[in-house]
Design a protein around this motif. Structure first.
Motif, short mmCIF file in Angstrom:
data_model
loop_
_atom_site.label_atom_id
_atom_site.label_comp_id
_atom_site.label_asym_id
_atom_site.label_seq_id
_atom_site.Cartn_x
_atom_site.Cartn_y
_atom_site.Cartn_z
N ALA A 249 -16.18 -0.60 4.76
CA ALA A 249 -15.27 0.55 4.71
C ALA A 249 -13.84 0.05 4.60
N LEU A 250 -12.97 0.95 4.15
CA LEU A 250 -11.55 0.64 4.12
C LEU A 250 -10.85 1.50 5.18
N GLU A 251 -10.02 0.85 5.98
CA GLU A 251 -9.21 1.58 6.96
C GLU A 251 -7.82 1.76 6.36
N ARG A 252 -7.37 3.00 6.29
CA ARG A 252 -6.06 3.27 5.68
C ARG A 252 -4.97 3.02 6.71
N ARG A 253 -4.31 1.88 6.57
CA ARG A 253 -3.27 1.49 7.54
C ARG A 253 -1.94 2.17 7.25
N ALA A 254 -1.64 2.39 5.96
CA ALA A 254 -0.35 3.02 5.66
C ALA A 254 -0.43 3.76 4.34
N ILE A 255 0.25 4.89 4.32
CA ILE A 255 0.39 5.64 3.07
C ILE A 255 1.75 5.29 2.49
N LEU A 256 1.80 5.06 1.18
CA LEU A 256 3.04 4.60 0.54
C LEU A 256 3.65 5.72 -0.30
N ASP A 257 4.92 5.58 -0.54
CA ASP A 257 5.62 6.53 -1.39
C ASP A 257 5.22 6.26 -2.85
N PRO A 258 4.61 7.25 -3.55
CA PRO A 258 4.07 6.99 -4.89
C PRO A 258 5.13 6.48 -5.87
N ARG A 259 6.34 7.01 -5.74
CA ARG A 259 7.38 6.59 -6.71
C ARG A 259 7.77 5.13 -6.48
#
Ligand code: FMN
Length: 565
Positions: free
Chosen positions: A152-162
């Motif tokens: 599985a992948l653990e989502r550690r951080a969401i990034l700014d798409p731009r």
């Protein structure tokens, strides 16, 4: 808390001096092993599985078994069509690179094995990826930690798409980043001061498994060697003190770019890259791996510090004098025994060798040829790293059809032949193996039975003498450190690990097995090859041959949900 023995050098020592002091201090000698606890402290055995509770988990559906891709195609340039980036292809990538491949059971004890091997099966290496928006994975680019036990992948951080698109603008559409870190404690718990070496070996093996997994999808993978350790740590959140608390910290190792087509030469990420500059929003806190640490090994922190990379220009070296594929193999290999999946997921270390199996010259030469970069810089996995080989092989040949037993050398950089002759024992013959393909720089040094000798210098481990052949990896050590600085100490181990990973897979393809040997007596190995200069050092051992299975063990599937699919 009791500390291990005194530190390496005073604070004024240069990073190169620290590396040399560490390397000398962590040698095993006939009369004295490198410092370790000397017993197994089972109560503090580290958890081999890091998790980040609080982070979203994306379960990767296990790829259906039976993918027909032939093993040999992994190495044939352009033979594998590039897979689109999707949840399925990412799942296959991690399955082949870092996943569990089996559980083993003996009485009440069970332990897991992985696609990547590890010294003592302690698995200090953690895998990370920075992936773009992918349907059913995430609707924004994000930093993920790979959890092998769950696939599985653990989502550690969401990034700014731009910000992310801007960062990736120089790379082809569908590119992404993967990286590795090490938890030193997992190896130090058992091996004490020598553990830093093993962490680096393991990272090298994992770099190779990542490259090989990418090849199975028709993707390129190249190390971003110019990026600093602090940028890698920032990108994967390893510097976030609050997310770790008292849990074991991870040391940033390396970052690589995966591209949908062949590897780019010298790609670069902007220096000064930080998590903040890509708008990261973090979640999850690391689990503690041991209840307590009863011992510390400060020299590991010292050598880690001395070898932490600063941002630099990427390495570019010239391969134009290397052999072509034709010269290396005679006839390039375009058939074989196994599928890629069988070789990759079936790879295992031999725990004993039978002392009887003889391998064919073809298998021997093919295996060695796979360890050589080619002139066009495109041989897999060597296309992942930009430096010319700094690891050469001193071979102990025991049982290869039509080849006299004895000591041999493989000069993995043909231009280093004269230097190797100079460095090794004067009396060696340096006779080219006449039946070898013309481009394979394989030389007989000295004839004779060297089974007992190979075992003796490998900490008395019989596997080194009972196989078809074994070898010491001799590093062009001081010259590399002078050229690229102390951080390159790690690269030498990575290269050695990559050599080892190719040996593992080639052994599978040949219907035999191999085993990495981290326990060897450093200076006695040098004596075998007549190396008196400290400029050259033995970095790793390996054995390849007919295995003896341990029939007392039961093998279970890697994932319990494997059976349900
Ligand atoms: C860097 C490294 C050093 C190793 N050293 C030894 C060794 O000295 N002796 C040995 O029997 N096995 C050694 N091994 C093999 C490991 O024990 C083996 O990889 C681990 O138990 C996992 O099993 P697997 O390779 O079948 O997945 C080494 C492996 C690595 C990667």
């Amino acid at each position: 808390m009791p500390a291990g023995p005194e530190g390496l050098l005073d604070a004024n020592a240069s990073p190169e001096e620290v590396v040399v002091a560490y390397h000398e201090r962590t040698k095993h000698h006939f009369h004295r092993y490198a410092a370790s606890l000397g017993r197994m402290d089972w109560a503090t055995q580290p958890d081999p599985f890091r998790r980040y509770p609080g982070a979203d988990v994306v379960r990767l559906l296990l790829p259906k078994p039976g993918r027909p891709l032939p093993y040999w195609q992994l190495y044939a340039l352009g033979a594998v069509p590039s897979a689109p980036l999707s949840l399925e292809s990412i799942s296959l990538f991690f399955r082949y690179a870092l996943s569990l491949t089996a559980w083993k059971r003996f009485h009440e004890t069970t332990w897991s094995l992985r696609a990547n091997p590890s010294s003592g099966n302690l698995h200090p290496t953690e895998g990370y990826a920075v992936l773009p928006t992918i349907t059913r994975l995430g609707n924004a680019p994000a930093v993920y930690h790979y959890a092998p036990k769950e696939h599985a992948l653990e989502r550690r951080a969401i990034l700014d798409p731009r910000a992310w698109s801007k960062l990736c603008a120089p790379f082809p559409e569908g590119s992404f980043l993967v990286g590795l870190s090490s938890v030193h404690w997992r190896e130090a718990w058992k091996y004490g001061e020598r553990a830093f070496r093993y962490c680096q070996h393991d990272a090298g093996h994992a770099l190779a498994t990542l490259r090989i997994a990418a090849a199975a999808l028709g993707w390129g993978l190249v190390l971003l060697d110019g990026i600093s350790a602090s940028a890698i740590a920032g990108l994967f959140g390893l510097t976030r003190g609050d997310d770790y608390g008292t849990a074991e910290r991870e040391e940033p190792e390396l970052l690589a770019l995966v591209t949908p087509t062949l590897p780019l030469t010298s790609p670069q990420l902007p220096n000064g890259l930080t998590a903040g500059s890509i708008g990261a929003q973090w979640c999850g806190r690391a689990n503690a791996l041991s209840s307590e640490h009863n011992v510390e090994w400060p020299v590991i922190d010292e050598v880690a510090q001395a070898t932490r990379r600063s941002a630099s220009a990427p390495i570019t070296e010239d391969f134009s004098r290397f052999p072509t594929e034709e010269a290396l193999f005679g006839i390039p290999v375009r058939n074989g025994r196994l599928t890629a999946e069988k070789a990759i997921l079936g790879r295992r270390s031999a725990v004993a060798m039978d002392g009887a199996t003889t391998i064919s010259q073809d298998a021997f030469f093919r295996t060695l040829a796979r360890l050589m970069p080619t002139r066009d810089g495109r041989s897999m996995p060597w296309d992942a790293i930009p430096w010319r080989p700094r690891i050469h092989l001193g071979l102990f040949v025991h049982r290869v059809e039509g080849i006299p037993r004895g000591l041999y050398a493989l000069a993995r950089d043909p231009d280093k032949l004269a230097t190797l002759k100079d460095v090794m024992r004067r009396a060696f013959r340096w006779q080219r193996q006449p039946s070898a393909p013309p481009g394979l720089p394989l030389y007989l040094l000295q004839e004779g039975d060297c089974g007992a000798l190979a075992a003796r210098v490998s900490c008395g481990q019989h596997i080194a003498g009972d196989g078809a052949f074994s070898l010491g990896m001799i590093a062009d050590y001081r010259d590399s450190l002078t050229m690229y600085g102390a951080a390159f100490y790690r690269n030498l181990f990575w290269e050695a690990g990559m050599v080892g990973q190719v040996l593992y897979l080639e052994a599978e393809e040949s219907g035999i097995r191999s085993t990495g040997i981290g326990c060897y007596f450093d200076d006695p190995v040098h004596e075998v090859f007549g190396i008196t200069s400290r400029e050259w050092q033995s970095f790793y051992h390996f054995t390849v041959g007919g295995p003896v299975e341990d029939t007392r063990l039961t093998t279970l599937p890697a994932y319990h949900f494997e059976e349900e699919q």
